[in-house]
Structures are given as C-alpha cells and as structure tokens.
Design an enzyme around this catalytic site. Structure first.
Site, PDB file in Angstrom:
ATOM      1  N   HIS A  20      -0.725  17.269   2.440  1.00  0.00           N
ATOM      2  CA  HIS A  20      -1.199  17.338   0.957  1.00  0.00           C
ATOM      3  C   HIS A  20      -2.526  17.674   0.740  1.00  0.00           C
ATOM      4  CE1 HIS A  20      -1.153  14.879  -3.220  1.00  0.00           C
ATOM      5  NE2 HIS A  20      -2.028  15.676  -3.261  1.00  0.00           N
TER       6      HIS A  20
ATOM      7  N   ASP B 234      -5.229  15.327   0.652  1.00  0.00           N
ATOM      8  CA  ASP B 234      -5.654  15.518  -0.802  1.00  0.00           C
ATOM      9  C   ASP B 234      -6.704  16.132  -1.222  1.00  0.00           C
ATOM     10  OD1 ASP B 234      -4.640  15.514  -3.441  1.00  0.00           O
ATOM     11  OD2 ASP B 234      -5.000  13.200  -3.840  1.00  0.00           O
TER      12      ASP B 234
ATOM     13  N   LYS C 132       7.592  17.657  -6.349  1.00  0.00           N
ATOM     14  CA  LYS C 132       6.420  16.708  -6.614  1.00  0.00           C
ATOM     15  C   LYS C 132       6.623  16.024  -7.940  1.00  0.00           C
ATOM     16  CE  LYS C 132       2.339  15.191  -6.485  1.00  0.00           C
ATOM     17  NZ  LYS C 132       1.408  14.716  -5.480  1.00  0.00           N
TER      18      LYS C 132
ATOM     19  N   HIS D 125      -0.684   9.867  -0.775  1.00  0.00           N
ATOM     20  CA  HIS D 125      -2.236   9.238  -1.061  1.00  0.00           C
ATOM     21  C   HIS D 125      -2.229   7.637  -1.531  1.00  0.00           C
ATOM     22  CE1 HIS D 125      -1.331  10.479  -5.045  1.00  0.00           C
ATOM     23  NE2 HIS D 125      -1.605  11.769  -4.849  1.00  0.00           N
TER      24      HIS D 125
ATOM     25  N   HIS E  45       3.438  11.107  -6.587  1.00  0.00           N
ATOM     26  CA  HIS E  45       2.185  10.459  -6.989  1.00  0.00           C
ATOM     27  C   HIS E  45       2.347   9.118  -7.838  1.00  0.00           C
ATOM     28  CE1 HIS E  45      -2.032  11.144  -8.612  1.00  0.00           C
ATOM     29  NE2 HIS E  45      -1.515   9.992  -9.089  1.00  0.00           N
TER      30      HIS E  45
ATOM     31  N   HIS F 222      -4.818  20.901  -2.048  1.00  0.00           N
ATOM     32  CA  HIS F 222      -4.724  21.645  -2.986  1.00  0.00           C
ATOM     33  C   HIS F 222      -5.662  22.916  -2.904  1.00  0.00           C
ATOM     34  CE1 HIS F 222      -3.364  18.536  -5.914  1.00  0.00           C
ATOM     35  NE2 HIS F 222      -4.098  17.612  -4.988  1.00  0.00           N
TER      36      HIS F 222
HETATM   37  O1  DOR Z   1      -7.865  13.311  -7.299  1.00  0.00           O
HETATM   38  C1  DOR Z   1      -7.106  14.370  -7.489  1.00  0.00           C
HETATM   39  N1  DOR Z   1      -7.247  15.458  -7.695  1.00  0.00           N
HETATM   40  N2  DOR Z   1      -5.566  13.392  -7.486  1.00  0.00           N
HETATM   41  C2  DOR Z   1      -4.772  14.582  -8.065  1.00  0.00           C
HETATM   42  O2  DOR Z   1      -3.592  13.991  -8.075  1.00  0.00           O
HETATM   43  C3  DOR Z   1      -4.831  15.899  -8.516  1.00  0.00           C
HETATM   44  C4  DOR Z   1      -6.080  16.284  -7.517  1.00  0.00           C
HETATM   45  C5  DOR Z   1      -6.464  17.917  -8.173  1.00  0.00           C
HETATM   46  O3  DOR Z   1      -5.854  18.788  -8.272  1.00  0.00           O
HETATM   47  O4  DOR Z   1      -7.734  17.940  -8.235  1.00  0.00           O
HETATM   48 ZN    ZN Z   2      -3.391  15.939  -4.731  1.00  0.00          ZN
END
Ligand code: DOR
Ligand code: ZN
Length: 361
Positions: A12, A256, A102, A183, A140, A14
């Site tokens: 997980h 995350d 997702k 998470h 989520h 980004h």
């Molecule tokens: O803290 C977070 N940041 N939770 C999420 O679900 C998305 C993520 C983000 O994309 O910055």
């Molecule tokens: Zn995330």
C-alpha cells in the site's frame, strides 16, 4: 546487529503522478522494495482497467517509465466508483490486468471524492463479480459522513463503526471475497481480522505501530496526521500484538507512505505520512518498542513474516530471492528533495533527526 531479509513488497503506497514520481520510486527501491501495490487515488482516479488514457494499464506504464521497471511486481487496484461494472471486473480479471479493487469512503480521505458508498457495489454486482473472479478488495475501513463525536471518540470512531457495522454484513454476503483491511488502526479492526476466515487479512503502517493520538496532539505534530488517524494505546498494543505474534499469518506491511509537499493548508491539513526510504527501519523500531529483541532468531522470523512473507502469500506473489540488509546503526533523516519541492519524512516531522536502524547499501 544485522538482519538479512528477502526484498519485500510494499502493499500500500502512494506514488502519485507527475515529475516527482521518480523521486518517490527511488525512495521505495532504496528501502529494499521489490514491488508495490500503488494506490489509484490520483487525479483523476484510476477507474478503468485498460483501453483508456488513464487506466490500470496506463498508470502501470507511467510507474515503469518513472523507474518502476526495477520492480518485479506492480499491482494497481481499480478505484471503485459508481461507474464500475461487473463486466469490467470479469474482463479485467480474465485479461490478467485486474488483481485488486479499492474501496474508499466517499469524501473520507485524500482523493476519495470519486468514491461511492459500499452498498453501491453490493447492488451493482461488482462485489459478486470480484468474489467470483478472485479479485482482492482493498478496503479503507472508515464509515463516512459521521458527526465529529462519532468520527473520533474514546468509545467509538469511524473505523470501529465500519468494522462493527459494515464488515460483518459484507462478509456475510460475500463469504469468499478476498479482503485486505488496509492500514488498520484499532483493536476492534485487529480482532475482526483475527477471528475472520483466511480470505480476510490486514495491512499495518509504521506510524500506527509507533504512535498514538497523544503523540500527534502534543505539539500538534501534523506530519503524523493521516487517515485513519492514529488512535489510543490499547489500539496500538493490539496492532503490535497482531504484527509480532508468532502465529501471525494475516497481518503484513503496507506503509501507506503518502508524500505531501504541503501538509498544513490555510484551513486544515493534508492527510498522509511520508515514510519512503525508511519504512523497514521504522517497522523494526516498532517491533522493538513492542518488546521484541531483534537479535533473537524467533523475533527476526516474526519480523520477516510481517514484512516479507504474509502479504506476498495473500496476493499470490513469490517471495524474492534477492535480499537486503538492515543494520542497527543510526541513520540521519533529511527531507526528500523532489521535483515538486521537499517532502518531510515522518520522523523529522516528529522532531527526530535520526532513527535507530539503517539499510546497508
Ligand atoms: O493519510 C492518508 N493519505 N490516507 C489516505 O487514505 C490517503 C492518503 C493520501 O493519498 O495522501
Ligand atoms: Zn493510502
């Protein structure tokens, strides 16, 4: 002290889009990452499988071009929206491109504004098609649209509401659906996953193993602001127990890691903690704070199961033969310079300029 481990999958993360992707991907590779599950909450979201300018196929190519061709695995889950159809699931799975979808709570977090409520996918037949095709549902798990006191309190919060009220209903309807409770942050969620059948697993982030809400509120450390929020000591303890248990087959690493060049805004704060480059080190710190002695071989095995084995097994990925080495030597933490400006790694945002573990090149 040294630990040699198989390279691991961050299940997980980004990676965003645009010029800074290269920097985020470099940071992943520097921490022994063999592959990623890259989140689809880009702008616009990845809501198509293929045959489109912006789809799982297209985004995978973008990741590869930004340095991700070094990864042995790239999974991009399909962002579920009210336009997702059972045919998209069936065809995507048959073509081998679609491995996961997702679910975001609508408006519940960064980039979640295109999401639809959970019921939508029950009614549309999307979850049934996923169950049938063996496509993983990445969840989520927070109830959306709650009032402030229900959103976050000592007695209840958005995650507990989701795991108490929605998940039992969902798995009752789709008992064979493979689900990753992503998470997780609460004892309620950890207990739910433990008692559920083997098709239900969970990822845990470094920040939720290390911190509680008090650490965030004391001095308002907004770099620790992520969603779901860090919770209370009983919750962190439950996550530590789940991650470090010698019987753990269900709980695994998913950082995350969410880079934001601007956290504090005029009237709020962007959610997301950046742990690129340092996540295994922070997980090791979390295991030690949970009371494990990582010089001990049983503790090292528990760490390896959590970081390298359980998640790969759940997603049906091979554990890489290549290894990386962690050493118990302090590492200095500096901002990551990116094409979009500097990103602050979580420890630095917590006022710490070093961490106890390093990765040996
Ligand atoms: O803290 C977070 N940041 N939770 C999420 O679900 C998305 C993520 C983000 O994309 O910055
Ligand atoms: Zn995330």
């Amino acid at each position: 002290m040294k630990i040699e481990l198989p390279k691991w999958y961050d299940l997980h993360v980004h990676l965003r889009q645009g010029d800074a992707m290269e920097d985020f991907i470099k940071a992943q590779i520097a921490m022994g990452c063999a592959g990623v599950l890259a989140m689809p909450n880009t702008d616009p979201p990845i809501a198509k499988v293929s045959d489109d300018d912006w789809s799982i196929e297209a985004y995978t190519d973008v990741i590869k071009a930004a340095g991700g061709n070094a990864f042995s695995e790239i999974i991009v889950p399909l962002y579920l929206t009210s336009d997702t159809t059972p045919e998209m699931i069936k065809d995507g799975a048959a073509g081998g491109v679609l491995k996961a979808c997702k679910y975001y709570p609508p408006h519940g977090t960064t980039g979640a504004q295109s999401a639809a409520p959970l019921e939508t996918y029950v009614e549309s037949g999307v979850f049934a098609a996923m169950e049938e095709a063996g496509v993983v549902l990445c969840v989520h798990g927070e109830e959306h649209g709650l009032s402030g006191e229900k959103y976050f309190g000592h007695e209840s919060n958005a995650e507990e509401a989701f795991y108490n009220d929605y998940m039992p209903w969902l798995i009752d309807k789709f008992p064979k659906l493979k689900i990753v409770c992503e998470h997780i942050t609460t004892k309620v969620a950890a207990d739910f996953v433990k008692q559920a059948s083997t098709n239900i697993a969970a990822s845990i982030t470094p920040q939720h193993l290390l911190y509680t809400v008090g650490d965030m509120v004391k001095g308002f450390k907004y770099h620790l602001y992520c969603l779901p929020l860090v919770k209370f000591d009983r919750d962190r303890q439950a996550l530590r127990d789940a991650a470090t248990s010698e019987n753990n087959t269900k709980f695994f690493a998913g950082t995350d890691s969410a880079p934001h060049t601007t956290k504090a805004t005029d009237c709020g704060c962007a959610a997301g903690c950046f742990t690129g480059g340092i996540a295994p080190q922070l997980y090791a710190q979390g295991f030690e704070e949970a009371g494990l002695d990582l010089t001990d071989s049983a503790a090292q095995e528990a760490f390896k199961r959590f970081l390298c084995i359980n998640g790969a097994a759940f997603y049906g990925l091979n554990v890489p033969k290549e290894t990386f080495t962690m050493v118990k030597e302090e590492q200095a933490i500096v901002p990551l310079e990116t094409a979009n400006g500097p990103v602050t790694p979580l420890p630095l945002g917590m006022g710490q300029s070093t961490i106890p573990w390093s990765i040996k090149a």
